[in-house]
Design a protein around this motif. Sequence first.
Motif, PDB file in Angstrom:
ATOM      1  N   ALA A 209       0.828  -1.205   0.000  1.00  0.00           N
ATOM      2  CA  ALA A 209       0.000   0.000   0.000  1.00  0.00           C
ATOM      3  C   ALA A 209       0.865   1.259   0.000  1.00  0.00           C
ATOM      4  N   THR A 210       0.453   2.250  -0.770  1.00  0.00           N
ATOM      5  CA  THR A 210       1.171   3.524  -0.806  1.00  0.00           C
ATOM      6  C   THR A 210       0.394   4.637  -0.104  1.00  0.00           C
ATOM      7  N   VAL A 211      -0.885   4.391   0.179  1.00  0.00           N
ATOM      8  CA  VAL A 211      -1.710   5.376   0.904  1.00  0.00           C
ATOM      9  C   VAL A 211      -2.543   4.630   1.952  1.00  0.00           C
ATOM     10  N   PRO A 212      -2.911   5.292   3.041  1.00  0.00           N
ATOM     11  CA  PRO A 212      -3.693   4.640   4.100  1.00  0.00           C
ATOM     12  C   PRO A 212      -5.022   4.081   3.579  1.00  0.00           C
ATOM     13  N   HIS A 213      -5.367   2.909   4.059  1.00  0.00           N
ATOM     14  CA  HIS A 213      -6.607   2.264   3.614  1.00  0.00           C
ATOM     15  C   HIS A 213      -7.295   1.491   4.729  1.00  0.00           C
ATOM     16  N   LEU A 214      -6.730   1.512   5.944  1.00  0.00           N
ATOM     17  CA  LEU A 214      -7.293   0.741   7.045  1.00  0.00           C
ATOM     18  C   LEU A 214      -7.502   1.614   8.271  1.00  0.00           C
ATOM     19  N   GLY A 215      -8.631   1.411   8.935  1.00  0.00           N
ATOM     20  CA  GLY A 215      -8.859   2.002  10.237  1.00  0.00           C
ATOM     21  C   GLY A 215      -8.616   0.973  11.318  1.00  0.00           C
ATOM     22  N   SER A 216      -8.513   1.428  12.544  1.00  0.00           N
ATOM     23  CA  SER A 216      -8.200   0.523  13.654  1.00  0.00           C
ATOM     24  C   SER A 216      -9.442   0.039  14.386  1.00  0.00           C
ATOM     25  N   GLU A 217     -10.620   0.466  13.950  1.00  0.00           N
ATOM     26  CA  GLU A 217     -11.831   0.178  14.718  1.00  0.00           C
ATOM     27  C   GLU A 217     -12.188  -1.307  14.747  1.00  0.00           C
ATOM     28  N   TYR A 218     -11.632  -2.082  13.827  1.00  0.00           N
ATOM     29  CA  TYR A 218     -11.945  -3.512  13.804  1.00  0.00           C
ATOM     30  C   TYR A 218     -11.012  -4.328  14.699  1.00  0.00           C
ATOM     31  N   CYS A 219      -9.930  -3.728  15.181  1.00  0.00           N
ATOM     32  CA  CYS A 219      -8.975  -4.448  16.036  1.00  0.00           C
ATOM     33  C   CYS A 219      -9.537  -4.609  17.445  1.00  0.00           C
ATOM     34  N   ARG A 220      -9.217  -5.708  18.071  1.00  0.00           N
ATOM     35  CA  ARG A 220      -9.613  -5.923  19.459  1.00  0.00           C
ATOM     36  C   ARG A 220      -8.842  -4.973  20.383  1.00  0.00           C
ATOM     37  N   PRO A 221      -9.427  -4.574  21.493  1.00  0.00           N
ATOM     38  CA  PRO A 221      -8.663  -3.835  22.499  1.00  0.00           C
ATOM     39  C   PRO A 221      -7.452  -4.667  22.944  1.00  0.00           C
ATOM     40  N   GLY A 222      -6.318  -4.016  23.093  1.00  0.00           N
ATOM     41  CA  GLY A 222      -5.112  -4.729  23.506  1.00  0.00           C
ATOM     42  C   GLY A 222      -4.314  -5.325  22.368  1.00  0.00           C
ATOM     43  N   THR A 223      -4.738  -5.087  21.131  1.00  0.00           N
ATOM     44  CA  THR A 223      -4.033  -5.639  19.968  1.00  0.00           C
ATOM     45  C   THR A 223      -2.682  -4.944  19.779  1.00  0.00           C
ATOM     46  N   LEU A 224      -1.684  -5.734  19.392  1.00  0.00           N
ATOM     47  CA  LEU A 224      -0.411  -5.202  18.913  1.00  0.00           C
ATOM     48  C   LEU A 224      -0.416  -5.320  17.399  1.00  0.00           C
ATOM     49  N   LEU A 225      -0.273  -4.187  16.732  1.00  0.00           N
ATOM     50  CA  LEU A 225      -0.270  -4.164  15.280  1.00  0.00           C
ATOM     51  C   LEU A 225       1.145  -3.855  14.800  1.00  0.00           C
ATOM     52  N   LEU A 226       1.766  -4.829  14.150  1.00  0.00           N
ATOM     53  CA  LEU A 226       3.106  -4.664  13.593  1.00  0.00           C
ATOM     54  C   LEU A 226       2.946  -4.021  12.223  1.00  0.00           C
ATOM     55  N   HIS A 227       3.172  -2.723  12.162  1.00  0.00           N
ATOM     56  CA  HIS A 227       2.872  -1.921  10.970  1.00  0.00           C
ATOM     57  C   HIS A 227       4.109  -1.879  10.069  1.00  0.00           C
ATOM     58  N   VAL A 228       4.479  -3.048   9.561  1.00  0.00           N
ATOM     59  CA  VAL A 228       5.735  -3.200   8.828  1.00  0.00           C
ATOM     60  C   VAL A 228       5.747  -2.376   7.550  1.00  0.00           C
ATOM     61  N   SER A 229       4.613  -2.304   6.854  1.00  0.00           N
ATOM     62  CA  SER A 229       4.588  -1.594   5.567  1.00  0.00           C
ATOM     63  C   SER A 229       4.330  -0.100   5.708  1.00  0.00           C
ATOM     64  N   LEU A 230       4.002   0.364   6.909  1.00  0.00           N
ATOM     65  CA  LEU A 230       4.070   1.777   7.299  1.00  0.00           C
ATOM     66  C   LEU A 230       3.021   2.719   6.699  1.00  0.00           C
ATOM     67  N   ARG A 231       2.287   2.298   5.682  1.00  0.00           N
ATOM     68  CA  ARG A 231       1.365   3.224   5.017  1.00  0.00           C
ATOM     69  C   ARG A 231      -0.064   2.696   4.964  1.00  0.00           C
ATOM     70  N   ASP A 232      -0.380   1.721   5.782  1.00  0.00           N
ATOM     71  CA  ASP A 232      -1.713   1.115   5.754  1.00  0.00           C
ATOM     72  C   ASP A 232      -2.722   1.860   6.627  1.00  0.00           C
ATOM     73  N   LEU A 233      -2.293   2.350   7.767  1.00  0.00           N
ATOM     74  CA  LEU A 233      -3.219   2.911   8.749  1.00  0.00           C
ATOM     75  C   LEU A 233      -3.512   4.379   8.470  1.00  0.00           C
ATOM     76  N   THR A 234      -4.750   4.768   8.742  1.00  0.00           N
ATOM     77  CA  THR A 234      -5.109   6.177   8.644  1.00  0.00           C
ATOM     78  C   THR A 234      -4.403   6.968   9.749  1.00  0.00           C
ATOM     79  N   ALA A 235      -4.224   8.260   9.508  1.00  0.00           N
ATOM     80  CA  ALA A 235      -3.606   9.113  10.525  1.00  0.00           C
ATOM     81  C   ALA A 235      -4.429   9.102  11.810  1.00  0.00           C
ATOM     82  N   GLU A 236      -5.749   9.054  11.668  1.00  0.00           N
ATOM     83  CA  GLU A 236      -6.619   9.029  12.837  1.00  0.00           C
ATOM     84  C   GLU A 236      -6.383   7.775  13.678  1.00  0.00           C
ATOM     85  N   SER A 237      -6.156   6.645  13.011  1.00  0.00           N
ATOM     86  CA  SER A 237      -5.881   5.403  13.739  1.00  0.00           C
ATOM     87  C   SER A 237      -4.564   5.494  14.495  1.00  0.00           C
ATOM     88  N   VAL A 238      -3.560   6.081  13.855  1.00  0.00           N
ATOM     89  CA  VAL A 238      -2.273   6.272  14.516  1.00  0.00           C
ATOM     90  C   VAL A 238      -2.447   7.146  15.756  1.00  0.00           C
TER      91      VAL A 238
END
Length: 333
Positions: A209-238
């Motif tokens: 991915a070259t631009v954000p396309h995922l929000g964090s609202e679907y992740c469980r509380p307490g999740t560790l997200l290894l954001h290896v590709s760096l451009r998947d998450l929206t700024a709001e999720s970060v």
Amino acid sequence: MLILGASEVRSVLDGAERSVVSAVRQAYELHALGRTSVPHSVFLRFPADDRDRIIALPAYLGTETPVSGVKWVSSFPGNVAMGMDRASAVIVLNSMRTGVPEVFLEGSAISARRTAASAALAASALSSSSPETGVSMLGCGLINFEVLTYLRAVLPELHTVTLYDLDQGRAESFGAKAQSAWPSLKIDVAARAEDALAANKLVCLATTATVPHLGSEYCRPGTLLLHVSLRDLTAESVLSSVNIVDDADHVCRAATSLHLAEQKTGNRDFITSSLGEILLSGKPYVRDDDNLTVFSPFGLGCLDLAVADLVRREASARGLGTVLEHFLPAGGK
């Protein structure tokens, strides 16, 4: 000049996951102590092409026997459709006494496995209050397969893998390969990215991915997200997460999700700590059960040097590689 090709590099690295994780851990700790030099990466991009790039990562690593060099790594996502690896790389190690290039290594395996070791190290260091028994992997390419290999080495209780890829065939092929390597694994292929994000409290994103396309609202509380590709998450999720990085200056650039978050807020107050600082503290880290924790590793050149030097030393001990006596000008060695 010692030249180490792909087969020789891989023969050293295969089965050496714990040694690689140890080398990467030491590099992170030395970086946190200020015993590295890691200039900003140089991105070579091309007119009318926003996908392909070649990156130079020069670095110095102040181990007991210091190392310096550079990785030259390309990312051409279109290669995948042609049955080729997305990335290719070479690494050059230089003498710290004379500066002359001493070792030329095929670097794609080193690059992939230091990325995987970094993710696995974060997964073990940023621990959960309950054992990690499952991982969701979004992006079913080489990097996530290496991540899975390294996660298996550091998290022995991991027994469930949930896969998602835009190309379901790639996810199914990944699953079949993983099942062959680890027959005891339970493997599921998710129909939607949202389902994969929700399936486990450990998630690894390794996409193109070259631009954000995922929000964090679907992740469980307490999740560790290894954001290896760096451009998947929206700024709001970060901004709504606990953020751990490898180096804030490096990760907040080149239109990463964290760079976009910095541009949105005008500061980096949303970054909690670096992995090196956490490792150096010597204190167990247990992540927040109520919030998403995001580890965003830009991929420091000193990590590549740590693994390349490990390969150089082991290959030399085994007598591997080809020595070109006259590669350097007369008088060079």
